[in-house]
Design an enzyme around this catalytic site. Structure first.
Site, mmCIF file in Angstrom:
data_model
loop_
_atom_site.group_PDB
_atom_site.id
_atom_site.type_symbol
_atom_site.label_atom_id
_atom_site.label_comp_id
_atom_site.label_asym_id
_atom_site.label_seq_id
_atom_site.Cartn_x
_atom_site.Cartn_y
_atom_site.Cartn_z
ATOM 1 N N ASP A 56 38.249 34.553 37.754
ATOM 2 C CA ASP A 56 38.802 33.211 37.532
ATOM 3 C C ASP A 56 38.028 32.198 38.355
ATOM 4 O O ASP A 56 37.523 32.518 39.431
ATOM 5 C CB ASP A 56 40.285 33.166 37.915
ATOM 6 C CG ASP A 56 40.955 31.930 37.298
ATOM 7 O OD1 ASP A 56 41.342 31.999 36.125
ATOM 8 O OD2 ASP A 56 41.042 30.902 37.990
ATOM 9 N N TYR A 95 41.720 21.129 41.095
ATOM 10 C CA TYR A 95 42.767 22.096 41.453
ATOM 11 C C TYR A 95 42.969 22.155 42.969
ATOM 12 O O TYR A 95 44.091 22.275 43.460
ATOM 13 C CB TYR A 95 42.414 23.492 40.922
ATOM 14 C CG TYR A 95 42.533 23.602 39.417
ATOM 15 C CD1 TYR A 95 43.768 23.844 38.819
ATOM 16 C CD2 TYR A 95 41.426 23.445 38.586
ATOM 17 C CE1 TYR A 95 43.886 23.931 37.428
ATOM 18 C CE2 TYR A 95 41.533 23.524 37.208
ATOM 19 C CZ TYR A 95 42.766 23.761 36.634
ATOM 20 O OH TYR A 95 42.874 23.834 35.266
ATOM 21 N N ARG A 141 38.109 33.299 26.920
ATOM 22 C CA ARG A 141 39.348 34.049 27.207
ATOM 23 C C ARG A 141 39.528 35.249 26.286
ATOM 24 O O ARG A 141 40.659 35.613 25.941
ATOM 25 C CB ARG A 141 40.584 33.157 27.118
ATOM 26 C CG ARG A 141 40.690 32.093 28.191
ATOM 27 C CD ARG A 141 41.286 32.658 29.466
ATOM 28 N NE ARG A 141 41.123 31.705 30.553
ATOM 29 C CZ ARG A 141 42.065 30.851 30.953
ATOM 30 N NH1 ARG A 141 43.249 30.864 30.399
ATOM 31 N NH2 ARG A 141 41.830 30.018 31.945
ATOM 32 N N ARG A 195 45.863 37.516 27.295
ATOM 33 C CA ARG A 195 47.236 37.937 26.988
ATOM 34 C C ARG A 195 47.537 38.151 25.519
ATOM 35 O O ARG A 195 48.546 38.767 25.185
ATOM 36 C CB ARG A 195 48.225 36.909 27.571
ATOM 37 C CG ARG A 195 48.309 36.978 29.077
ATOM 38 C CD ARG A 195 48.882 35.704 29.652
ATOM 39 N NE ARG A 195 47.934 34.605 29.452
ATOM 40 C CZ ARG A 195 48.116 33.363 29.895
ATOM 41 N NH1 ARG A 195 49.227 33.055 30.521
ATOM 42 N NH2 ARG A 195 47.205 32.434 29.695
ATOM 43 N N ARG A 230 46.976 44.629 32.985
ATOM 44 C CA ARG A 230 47.450 43.691 33.999
ATOM 45 C C ARG A 230 48.707 44.238 34.678
ATOM 46 O O ARG A 230 48.847 44.154 35.905
ATOM 47 C CB ARG A 230 47.733 42.322 33.387
ATOM 48 C CG ARG A 230 48.020 41.256 34.440
ATOM 49 C CD ARG A 230 48.416 39.938 33.820
ATOM 50 N NE ARG A 230 49.613 40.072 32.998
ATOM 51 C CZ ARG A 230 50.191 39.087 32.319
ATOM 52 N NH1 ARG A 230 49.667 37.872 32.339
ATOM 53 N NH2 ARG A 230 51.269 39.294 31.600
HETATM 54 O O1 CP3 Z 1 37.913 36.138 29.141
HETATM 55 C C1 CP3 Z 1 37.433 35.214 29.829
HETATM 56 O O2 CP3 Z 1 37.206 34.070 29.366
HETATM 57 C C2 CP3 Z 1 36.998 35.497 31.246
HETATM 58 C C3 CP3 Z 1 37.927 35.273 32.289
HETATM 59 C C4 CP3 Z 1 38.367 33.854 32.637
HETATM 60 C C5 CP3 Z 1 39.695 33.564 33.058
HETATM 61 N N1 CP3 Z 1 39.726 32.270 33.465
HETATM 62 C C6 CP3 Z 1 40.804 34.532 33.077
HETATM 63 C C7 CP3 Z 1 42.185 34.021 33.139
HETATM 64 C C8 CP3 Z 1 37.632 32.670 32.725
HETATM 65 C C9 CP3 Z 1 36.195 32.399 32.324
HETATM 66 C C10 CP3 Z 1 38.513 31.682 33.262
HETATM 67 C C11 CP3 Z 1 38.083 30.299 33.554
HETATM 68 C C12 CP3 Z 1 39.082 29.325 34.017
HETATM 69 N N2 CP3 Z 1 40.142 29.546 34.846
HETATM 70 C C13 CP3 Z 1 39.014 27.949 33.739
HETATM 71 C C14 CP3 Z 1 37.931 27.262 32.949
HETATM 72 C C15 CP3 Z 1 38.094 27.428 31.488
HETATM 73 C C16 CP3 Z 1 39.276 26.730 30.893
HETATM 74 O O3 CP3 Z 1 40.181 27.451 30.427
HETATM 75 O O4 CP3 Z 1 39.293 25.501 30.887
HETATM 76 C C17 CP3 Z 1 40.107 27.342 34.378
HETATM 77 C C18 CP3 Z 1 40.462 25.871 34.333
HETATM 78 C C19 CP3 Z 1 40.810 28.363 35.076
HETATM 79 C C20 CP3 Z 1 42.013 28.204 35.950
HETATM 80 C C21 CP3 Z 1 43.177 28.923 35.426
HETATM 81 N N3 CP3 Z 1 43.280 30.297 35.354
HETATM 82 C C22 CP3 Z 1 44.365 28.358 34.914
HETATM 83 C C23 CP3 Z 1 44.657 26.880 34.799
HETATM 84 C C24 CP3 Z 1 45.174 29.426 34.530
HETATM 85 C C25 CP3 Z 1 46.580 29.336 34.005
HETATM 86 C C26 CP3 Z 1 46.621 28.937 32.592
HETATM 87 C C27 CP3 Z 1 46.768 30.140 31.710
HETATM 88 O O5 CP3 Z 1 46.017 30.251 30.734
HETATM 89 O O6 CP3 Z 1 47.649 30.940 32.028
HETATM 90 C C28 CP3 Z 1 44.466 30.620 34.780
HETATM 91 C C29 CP3 Z 1 44.938 32.001 34.511
HETATM 92 C C30 CP3 Z 1 44.028 32.921 33.768
HETATM 93 N N4 CP3 Z 1 42.670 33.030 33.932
HETATM 94 C C31 CP3 Z 1 44.435 33.888 32.801
HETATM 95 C C32 CP3 Z 1 43.295 34.581 32.408
HETATM 96 C C33 CP3 Z 1 43.206 35.741 31.442
HETATM 97 C C34 CP3 Z 1 45.876 34.139 32.360
HETATM 98 C C35 CP3 Z 1 46.613 34.779 33.487
HETATM 99 C C36 CP3 Z 1 47.422 35.992 33.126
HETATM 100 O O7 CP3 Z 1 46.885 36.961 32.557
HETATM 101 O O8 CP3 Z 1 48.593 35.985 33.477
#
Ligand code: CP3
Length: 343
Positions: free
Chosen positions: A73, A150, A23, A27, A36
């Site tokens: 994602d 999910y 990540r 944010r 964003r």
């Molecule tokens: O920088 C990176 O790592 C690359 C981008 C990336 C994102 N999600 C961006 C993201 C990657 C590799 C993921 C993987 C992901 N997404 C996983 C596996 C890794 C882990 O964290 O266990 C999972 C389970 C998801 C599903 C997901 N996406 C959830 C449950 C959420 C909400 C939780 C949260 O952190 O808000 C997301 C949203 C998400 N994916 C964000 C980002 C930057 C935040 C959203 C935002 O910017 O508003």
């Protein structure tokens, strides 16, 4: 081969390990929040190739990480398969659920997924042009079990209860979903590689809730199938597997699946993992994300302890899970400076 991350994945032991962060585009960075906002919302950002490439590059410019991870994602694949997907601000993802055969039958598959996912491949192409020569580009997908949790529940769940229930009560339907996800994940990752991803990572964030025979069948086997097929199509592309919170099941996971590297969460001690997991090859991890919030001497000491514990084998420094939005960007710099202090 000069890229540090590729050297580690090739088994090379380095005094200073390569470093990137789960990540890393997120944010906690003001520039991410600004881009964003420009895109409108998170999903629009994922599908806007220019802006998705921009946020991927932001942490590279700010910190000079050794790897960039494609901004996308794991839930874009279910959307490409036909599930509805949206994000509720402050809560997380929401999807249409899979409870019956009819819900499953509505999904598409095959080459249809690429129609939705083409902007992701375009992001990869832009990144290969724009990344510095020393930075490795990582593509990724969710592992079938994690994505299924999910899709079945329609949201994130603390214990993956709905997925466990469907697995027990309608195994045929559950297995059909797992098979569809396995096949489409191979196609999705192959397309990322063809667009220019140099490494791919398989995120099984909820692997820890699978025990015993279930772990073998729904975490290990799908990873093995995906990696075997990717290796036959793209023999030189390394794969990182992340069966998060696998505990003892981390032992032997790389050998059993063909993964070039196993990513470790921070519930396992680096000394244990060096003895039991790193003996088979490269490992990645595993600093607790909370140090990015709290910083200070504890961050420095823990970072040094991890570098030291893994110093006898190939290692990629990373967190044990994603950095959280409340992290302080200065603590990220402190972690990097500490990892690189032996340079
Ligand atoms: O920088 C990176 O790592 C690359 C981008 C990336 C994102 N999600 C961006 C993201 C990657 C590799 C993921 C993987 C992901 N997404 C996983 C596996 C890794 C882990 O964290 O266990 C999972 C389970 C998801 C599903 C997901 N996406 C959830 C449950 C959420 C909400 C939780 C949260 O952190 O808000 C997301 C949203 C998400 N994916 C964000 C980002 C930057 C935040 C959203 C935002 O910017 O508003």
């Amino acid at each position: 081969m000069t890229k540090k991350l590729l050297r580690a994945l090739n088994g090379e032991v380095q005094t200073v390990p390569p470093i990137w962060m789960m990540r890393q585009a997120g944010r906690y960075l003001p520039e991410y929040r600004a881009t964003r906002a420009q895109a409108g919302d998170f999903l629009s950002l994922c599908y806007n190739s220019e802006l998705a490439a921009e946020v991927t590059l932001q942490p590279i410019r700010r910190y000079g990480f050794d790897a960039a991870i494609l901004f996308a994602d794991i839930l874009l694949l279910p959307q490409a398969l036909g599930a509805d997907l949206w994000f509720v601000t402050g809560e997380g993802p929401r999807l249409s659920t899979i409870e019956t055969r009819a819900d499953f039958d509505k999904l598409t598959g095959g080459d249809m997924i690429h129609e939705t996912l083409n902007p992701v491949y375009e992001t990869v192409r832009i990144l290969r042009r724009e990344l510095p020569a020393e930075t490795t580009l990582i593509g990724f997908a969710g592992a079938p079990w994690t994505v299924a949790t999910y899709m079945i529940a329609g949201r994130g769940t603390p214990d993956q209860g709905p997925a466990h229930a469907l697995k027990a009560e309608n195994t045929a339907l559950f297995d059909a979903l797992m098979d569809t996800l396995t096949v489409s994940t191979i196609d999705y990752l192959s397309a990322q590689i063809e667009a220019g991803a140099e490494v791919v990572k398989l995120f099984d964030s909820w692997a820890g809730s699978l025990k015993g025979a279930d772990f073998e069948r729904y975490a290990l086997q799908p990873a093995k199938t995906i990696i075997t097929e990717l290796k036959s199509r793209h023999p030189n592309v390394p794969v990182i597997a992340f069966p998060r919170e696998a505990g003892d099941a981390y032992v032997g996971f790389a050998k059993a699946t063909g993964a070039d590297c196993v990513a470790l969460d921070n519930s396992v001690s680096p000394e244990w993992a060096a003895a039991k997991v790193q003996l088979d090859g490269c490992v990645q991890g595993n600093l607790a994300s909370r140090h990015m919030v709290t910083g200070g001497d504890a961050l420095v000491e823990e970072t040094r302890a991890i570098v030291r514990a893994f110093s006898k084998g190939p290692h990629i420094f990373n967190l044990g899970h994603g950095i959280t939005p409340d992290a302080d960007p200065e603590n990220v710099q402190l972690m990097i400076d500490t990892v690189r202090e032996g340079e």
